[in-house]
Design an enzyme around this catalytic site. Structure first.
Site, PDB file in Angstrom:
ATOM      1  N   HIS A   1       8.673 -24.471   9.809  1.00 17.13           N
ATOM      2  CA  HIS A   1       7.583 -25.046  10.596  1.00 17.13           C
ATOM      3  C   HIS A   1       6.201 -24.840   9.976  1.00 17.13           C
ATOM      4  O   HIS A   1       5.335 -25.694  10.120  1.00 17.13           O
ATOM      5  CB  HIS A   1       7.556 -24.428  12.010  1.00 17.13           C
ATOM      6  CG  HIS A   1       8.743 -24.813  12.845  1.00 17.13           C
ATOM      7  ND1 HIS A   1       8.734 -24.765  14.218  1.00 17.13           N
ATOM      8  CD2 HIS A   1       9.975 -25.246  12.497  1.00 17.13           C
ATOM      9  CE1 HIS A   1       9.914 -25.155  14.688  1.00 17.13           C
ATOM     10  NE2 HIS A   1      10.690 -25.451  13.652  1.00 17.13           N
TER      11      HIS A   1
ATOM     12  N   CYS B   1       2.933  -3.226   4.055  1.00 18.47           N
ATOM     13  CA  CYS B   1       2.181  -2.028   4.401  1.00 18.47           C
ATOM     14  C   CYS B   1       2.951  -1.326   5.517  1.00 18.47           C
ATOM     15  O   CYS B   1       4.131  -1.612   5.724  1.00 18.47           O
ATOM     16  CB  CYS B   1       0.731  -2.346   4.758  1.00 18.47           C
ATOM     17  SG  CYS B   1       0.475  -3.416   6.191  1.00 18.47           S
TER      18      CYS B   1
ATOM     19  N   HIS C   1       5.075 -31.354  11.708  1.00 16.51           N
ATOM     20  CA  HIS C   1       4.677 -30.100  11.074  1.00 16.51           C
ATOM     21  C   HIS C   1       3.572 -30.317  10.046  1.00 16.51           C
ATOM     22  O   HIS C   1       2.651 -29.504   9.938  1.00 16.51           O
ATOM     23  CB  HIS C   1       5.887 -29.440  10.415  1.00 16.51           C
ATOM     24  CG  HIS C   1       6.952 -29.058  11.391  1.00 16.51           C
ATOM     25  ND1 HIS C   1       6.689 -28.335  12.534  1.00 16.51           N
ATOM     26  CD2 HIS C   1       8.279 -29.311  11.411  1.00 16.51           C
ATOM     27  CE1 HIS C   1       7.808 -28.155  13.212  1.00 16.51           C
ATOM     28  NE2 HIS C   1       8.787 -28.746  12.550  1.00 16.51           N
TER      29      HIS C   1
ATOM     30  N   ASP D   1       0.855  -1.187   0.000  1.00 18.21           N
ATOM     31  CA  ASP D   1       0.000   0.000   0.000  1.00 18.21           C
ATOM     32  C   ASP D   1       0.892   1.239   0.000  1.00 18.21           C
ATOM     33  O   ASP D   1       2.117   1.145  -0.156  1.00 18.21           O
ATOM     34  CB  ASP D   1      -1.022  -0.050   1.149  1.00 18.21           C
ATOM     35  CG  ASP D   1      -0.391   0.168   2.530  1.00 18.21           C
ATOM     36  OD1 ASP D   1       0.844   0.330   2.613  1.00 18.21           O
ATOM     37  OD2 ASP D   1      -1.144   0.176   3.521  1.00 18.21           O
TER      38      ASP D   1
ATOM     39  N   THR E   1       2.676  -1.471   8.835  1.00 17.64           N
ATOM     40  CA  THR E   1       3.030  -2.413   9.904  1.00 17.64           C
ATOM     41  C   THR E   1       3.173  -3.846   9.425  1.00 17.64           C
ATOM     42  O   THR E   1       3.731  -4.682  10.143  1.00 17.64           O
ATOM     43  CB  THR E   1       1.925  -2.417  10.979  1.00 17.64           C
ATOM     44  OG1 THR E   1       0.698  -2.823  10.353  1.00 17.64           O
ATOM     45  CG2 THR E   1       1.762  -1.044  11.614  1.00 17.64           C
TER      46      THR E   1
END
Ligand code: RB5
Length: 152
Positions: free
Chosen positions: A98, A65, A134, A8, A67
């Protein structure tokens, strides 16, 4: 590998630093924008990137973005996507080993370009560990997605 990338307005500068870095590592990049300071909505970029991966048109996706949080939330709504928000090198390796994550989210307001480059390098180079433990856990995640139920 083929990597779809999107950002963004709060992430496109870091995207523009990550794209040539990934190309220098030999990856083919599909840049789905955005490329300007004008305010845009992160789901409008997260979903096309996630869909490219879910449809097998890209091997992996990277979303940026401010964060990384909004991008990761939106990407994880697309069936087949396992998106991890990563801001350290340990998690970049662990989430491939994992969780077999196929989309990486980063926050331009959280990490600098040097650390972001190391994170994407590790995340693109680390294989899934596989193994019963996993794989079994990921199967449970996929069953949740298929059932689409919320337990009371
Ligand atoms: C934009 O201001 C910001 O909210 C967005 O880039 C992202 O950080 C949301 O999670």
């Amino acid at each position: 590998m083929k990597i779809a990338i999107g950002a963004d307005h709060a992430g496109y500068r870091l995207k523009d630093e990550i794209v040539p870095f990934l190309q220098s590592l030999g990856h083919e990049i599909e840049d789905l924008g955005c490329d300007c300071d004008q305010s845009v909505d992160y789901p409008d970029y997260a979903v096309p990137v996630a869909e490219r991966v879910a449809q097998g048109k890209a091997d992996r996706g990277i979303l940026i973005c401010g964060t990384g949080i909004g991008m990761s939330i939106a990407a994880n709504k697309v069936p087949g996507i396992r998106c991890a928000l990563v801001h350290d090198m340990f998690s970049a390796k662990a989430t491939r080993e994992h969780n077999d994550t196929n989309v990486l989210a980063l926050g331009e307001r959280v990490v600098g370009p040097g650390l972001a480059q190391e994170i994407v390098r590790i995340w693109t180079e680390t294989p899934f560990s596989g193994g019963e433990r996993h794989v079994g856990r990921l199967n449970k995640v996929m069953q949740l997605e298929a059932a689409n139920v919320i337990h009371p």
